[in-house]
Design a protein around this motif. Structure first.
Motif, PDB file in Angstrom:
ATOM      1  N   ALA A 145       0.828  -1.208   0.000  1.00 36.51           N
ATOM      2  CA  ALA A 145       0.000   0.000   0.000  1.00 36.51           C
ATOM      3  C   ALA A 145       0.858   1.251   0.000  1.00 36.51           C
ATOM      4  CB  ALA A 145      -0.936  -0.002   1.209  1.00 36.51           C
ATOM      5  N   ILE A 146       1.938   1.246   0.782  1.00 31.44           N
ATOM      6  CA  ILE A 146       2.836   2.401   0.833  1.00 31.44           C
ATOM      7  C   ILE A 146       3.492   2.623  -0.533  1.00 31.44           C
ATOM      8  CG2 ILE A 146       5.010   3.250   1.811  1.00 31.44           C
ATOM      9  CD1 ILE A 146       4.139   1.921   4.461  1.00 31.44           C
ATOM     10  N   LEU A 147       3.952   1.543  -1.155  1.00 29.86           N
ATOM     11  CA  LEU A 147       4.579   1.670  -2.471  1.00 29.86           C
ATOM     12  C   LEU A 147       3.574   2.166  -3.509  1.00 29.86           C
ATOM     13  CD1 LEU A 147       6.913  -1.474  -2.706  1.00 29.86           C
ATOM     14  CD2 LEU A 147       7.380   0.802  -1.776  1.00 29.86           C
ATOM     15  N   SER A 206       3.981  11.104  -9.473  1.00 30.95           N
ATOM     16  CA  SER A 206       3.739  11.661 -10.813  1.00 30.95           C
ATOM     17  C   SER A 206       2.738  12.819 -10.772  1.00 30.95           C
ATOM     18  CB  SER A 206       3.214  10.568 -11.760  1.00 30.95           C
ATOM     19  OG  SER A 206       1.997  10.036 -11.268  1.00 30.95           O
ATOM     20  N   SER A 207       2.352  13.238  -9.569  1.00 28.97           N
ATOM     21  CA  SER A 207       1.373  14.318  -9.425  1.00 28.97           C
ATOM     22  C   SER A 207       2.019  15.675  -9.689  1.00 28.97           C
ATOM     23  CB  SER A 207       0.785  14.315  -8.014  1.00 28.97           C
ATOM     24  OG  SER A 207       1.781  14.694  -7.069  1.00 28.97           O
ATOM     25  N   THR A 208       1.180  16.681  -9.896  1.00 31.33           N
ATOM     26  CA  THR A 208       1.667  18.043 -10.113  1.00 31.33           C
ATOM     27  C   THR A 208       2.490  18.514  -8.918  1.00 31.33           C
ATOM     28  OG1 THR A 208      -0.212  18.614 -11.523  1.00 31.33           O
ATOM     29  CG2 THR A 208       0.963  20.436 -10.504  1.00 31.33           C
ATOM     30  N   ASP A 209       1.992  18.263  -7.715  1.00 35.78           N
ATOM     31  CA  ASP A 209       2.718  18.685  -6.513  1.00 35.78           C
ATOM     32  C   ASP A 209       4.110  18.058  -6.462  1.00 35.78           C
ATOM     33  OD1 ASP A 209       0.561  20.171  -5.789  1.00 35.78           O
ATOM     34  OD2 ASP A 209       0.127  19.086  -3.937  1.00 35.78           O
ATOM     35  N   SER A 210       4.197  16.770  -6.775  1.00 37.09           N
ATOM     36  CA  SER A 210       5.472  16.079  -6.703  1.00 37.09           C
ATOM     37  C   SER A 210       6.450  16.614  -7.739  1.00 37.09           C
ATOM     38  CB  SER A 210       5.268  14.576  -6.909  1.00 37.09           C
ATOM     39  OG  SER A 210       6.496  13.893  -6.783  1.00 37.09           O
ATOM     40  N   ARG A 211       5.977  16.841  -8.955  1.00 35.96           N
ATOM     41  CA  ARG A 211       6.857  17.404  -9.983  1.00 35.96           C
ATOM     42  C   ARG A 211       7.354  18.782  -9.571  1.00 35.96           C
ATOM     43  NH1 ARG A 211       2.731  15.844 -13.379  1.00 35.96           N
ATOM     44  NH2 ARG A 211       2.252  18.019 -13.888  1.00 35.96           N
ATOM     45  N   ALA A 246      12.184   3.334   5.622  1.00 34.10           N
ATOM     46  CA  ALA A 246      11.556   4.635   5.352  1.00 34.10           C
ATOM     47  C   ALA A 246      12.523   5.573   4.640  1.00 34.10           C
ATOM     48  CB  ALA A 246      11.081   5.270   6.661  1.00 34.10           C
ATOM     49  N   LEU A 247      13.805   5.480   4.956  1.00 29.65           N
ATOM     50  CA  LEU A 247      14.791   6.371   4.359  1.00 29.65           C
ATOM     51  C   LEU A 247      15.085   6.029   2.905  1.00 29.65           C
ATOM     52  CD1 LEU A 247      17.300   6.759   7.336  1.00 29.65           C
ATOM     53  CD2 LEU A 247      15.760   8.513   6.420  1.00 29.65           C
ATOM     54  N   PHE A 248      15.021   4.734   2.537  1.00 35.38           N
ATOM     55  CA  PHE A 248      15.370   4.409   1.146  1.00 35.38           C
ATOM     56  C   PHE A 248      14.174   4.252   0.214  1.00 35.38           C
ATOM     57  CE2 PHE A 248      15.261  -0.224   2.397  1.00 35.38           C
ATOM     58  CZ  PHE A 248      14.424  -0.685   1.399  1.00 35.38           C
ATOM     59  N   ILE A 249      12.975   4.048   0.746  1.00 37.39           N
ATOM     60  CA  ILE A 249      11.811   3.849  -0.123  1.00 37.39           C
ATOM     61  C   ILE A 249      11.572   5.021  -1.082  1.00 37.39           C
ATOM     62  CG2 ILE A 249       9.280   3.816  -0.117  1.00 37.39           C
ATOM     63  CD1 ILE A 249       9.327   1.777   2.034  1.00 37.39           C
ATOM     64  N   PRO A 250      11.576   6.287  -0.623  1.00 36.16           N
ATOM     65  CA  PRO A 250      11.295   7.382  -1.565  1.00 36.16           C
ATOM     66  C   PRO A 250      12.251   7.407  -2.759  1.00 36.16           C
ATOM     67  CG  PRO A 250      11.110   8.167   0.686  1.00 36.16           C
ATOM     68  CD  PRO A 250      11.707   6.796   0.765  1.00 36.16           C
ATOM     69  N   GLY A 251      13.553   7.194  -2.508  1.00 32.64           N
ATOM     70  CA  GLY A 251      14.511   7.191  -3.600  1.00 32.64           C
ATOM     71  C   GLY A 251      14.287   6.036  -4.552  1.00 32.64           C
ATOM     72  N   ALA A 252      13.997   4.867  -3.988  1.00 28.11           N
ATOM     73  CA  ALA A 252      13.740   3.697  -4.835  1.00 28.11           C
ATOM     74  C   ALA A 252      12.508   3.918  -5.709  1.00 28.11           C
ATOM     75  CB  ALA A 252      13.550   2.455  -3.958  1.00 28.11           C
ATOM     76  N   MET A 253      11.470   4.496  -5.123  1.00 21.99           N
ATOM     77  CA  MET A 253      10.241   4.715  -5.885  1.00 21.99           C
ATOM     78  C   MET A 253      10.408   5.841  -6.904  1.00 21.99           C
ATOM     79  SD  MET A 253       8.290   2.338  -5.137  1.00 21.99           S
ATOM     80  CE  MET A 253       6.943   2.960  -6.150  1.00 21.99           C
ATOM     81  N   ARG A 254      11.273   6.808  -6.617  1.00 16.48           N
ATOM     82  CA  ARG A 254      11.554   7.839  -7.627  1.00 16.48           C
ATOM     83  C   ARG A 254      12.209   7.202  -8.850  1.00 16.48           C
ATOM     84  NH1 ARG A 254      13.193  10.865  -3.097  1.00 16.48           N
ATOM     85  NH2 ARG A 254      11.682  12.473  -2.552  1.00 16.48           N
ATOM     86  N   GLY A 255      13.080   6.230  -8.606  1.00 18.20           N
ATOM     87  CA  GLY A 255      13.717   5.538  -9.720  1.00 18.20           C
ATOM     88  C   GLY A 255      12.706   4.800 -10.581  1.00 18.20           C
ATOM     89  N   ILE A 256      11.780   4.084  -9.951  1.00 23.25           N
ATOM     90  CA  ILE A 256      10.755   3.353 -10.692  1.00 23.25           C
ATOM     91  C   ILE A 256       9.831   4.323 -11.414  1.00 23.25           C
ATOM     92  CG2 ILE A 256       8.717   1.877 -10.418  1.00 23.25           C
ATOM     93  CD1 ILE A 256      10.230   0.379  -8.232  1.00 23.25           C
ATOM     94  N   THR A 257       9.480   5.431 -10.742  1.00 24.72           N
ATOM     95  CA  THR A 257       8.622   6.435 -11.372  1.00 24.72           C
ATOM     96  C   THR A 257       9.318   7.066 -12.569  1.00 24.72           C
ATOM     97  OG1 THR A 257       7.600   6.920  -9.230  1.00 24.72           O
ATOM     98  CG2 THR A 257       7.279   8.546 -10.970  1.00 24.72           C
ATOM     99  N   GLY A 310       8.758  -6.954  -6.681  1.00 25.48           N
ATOM    100  CA  GLY A 310      10.037  -7.435  -6.170  1.00 25.48           C
ATOM    101  C   GLY A 310      10.550  -6.564  -5.033  1.00 25.48           C
ATOM    102  N   LEU A 311      10.407  -5.243  -5.182  1.00 31.15           N
ATOM    103  CA  LEU A 311      10.823  -4.328  -4.119  1.00 31.15           C
ATOM    104  C   LEU A 311      10.003  -4.571  -2.860  1.00 31.15           C
ATOM    105  CD1 LEU A 311      12.448  -1.887  -3.109  1.00 31.15           C
ATOM    106  CD2 LEU A 311      10.696  -0.401  -4.125  1.00 31.15           C
ATOM    107  N   SER A 312       8.715  -4.768  -3.033  1.00 40.79           N
ATOM    108  CA  SER A 312       7.837  -5.004  -1.891  1.00 40.79           C
ATOM    109  C   SER A 312       8.237  -6.275  -1.151  1.00 40.79           C
ATOM    110  CB  SER A 312       6.379  -5.108  -2.370  1.00 40.79           C
ATOM    111  OG  SER A 312       5.503  -5.320  -1.281  1.00 40.79           O
TER     112      SER A 312
END
Length: 203
Positions: free
Chosen positions: A93-95, A103-108, A164-175, A192-194
């Motif tokens: 769910a977190i991923l 990919s949202s406007t706020d995130s960009r 928690a520290l590495f998930i955002p970076g990993a998900m930025r890579g996938i995004t 696989g990450l999950s």
């Protein structure tokens, strides 16, 4: 000034502030040259730089307000994740939340803002103290949210912090792979990450 007139003035001031924040987010999300210019944002909002300074103090105050706005809209993680699910369901769910949100406007907008800010932490804190403080608070909030999401499960809080520290970076890579039109199966990558995160948290 009468009480009614003061309320109208306050409403106009708040509307002006909201308009500037919206203009800042749209400009930053575009990634266009000059999107981090205070004058450009003031122009997009139909205001002057003097008006922006009146509302936010300076460009540092504007960026800090932009970060607060996006944090308020994002809310806290436990409100969106699977608070009563299994460990695997909560991690997935977190991923999913990050995959959709990045990919949202706020995130960009935030990514483009961060790219324009000093990389060195000391330099950032010296030139943009309010912005630096907001970014620092994000990390603390994110770690707390992740620990809250798993608080009732038998997992090591220290490992949750590391995840928690590495998930955002990993998900930025996938995004990023999604945005670039990657040939990688991104659903399989997330799965696989999950599984790797669940295995680590289970110890």
């Amino acid at each position: 000034m009468t009480e009614a007139a003061e309320r109208r003035t306050n409403r106009r001031g708040q509307a002006s502030r909201e308009s500037m924040l919206d203009a800042a987010l749209q400009a930053l999300a575009s990634g266009a040259p000059g999107s981090v210019s205070g004058n450009r944002i003031a122009k997009d909002a139909g205001a002057t730089w003097g008006t922006v300074k009146y509302q936010f103090g300076d460009i540092d105050g504007l960026w800090a307000a932009v970060l607060r706005r996006t944090a308020e809209r994002r809310g806290t993680l436990p409100a969106h994740a699977a608070p009563h699910g299994t460990l695997a369901q909560r991690v997935a769910a977190i991923l999913d939340i990050l995959y959709a949100g990045l990919s949202s406007t706020d995130s960009r907008a935030i990514e483009n803002l961060r790219a324009a800010l000093p990389r060195d932490r000391a330099e950032l804190e010296r030139h943009y103290p309010q912005t630096a403080s907001e970014l620092a608070s994000w990390q603390k909030t994110w770690i707390t949210d992740c620990q809250s999401a798993f608080a009732d499960l038998d997992v090591d809080p220290a490992r949750v912090r590391e995840v928690a520290l590495f998930i955002p970076g990993a998900m930025r890579g996938i995004t990023s792979e999604r945005q670039l039109g990657s040939y990688i199966d991104l659903d399989e990558a997330r799965h696989g990450l999950s599984k790797a995160i669940v295995a680590y948290l289970q110890g």
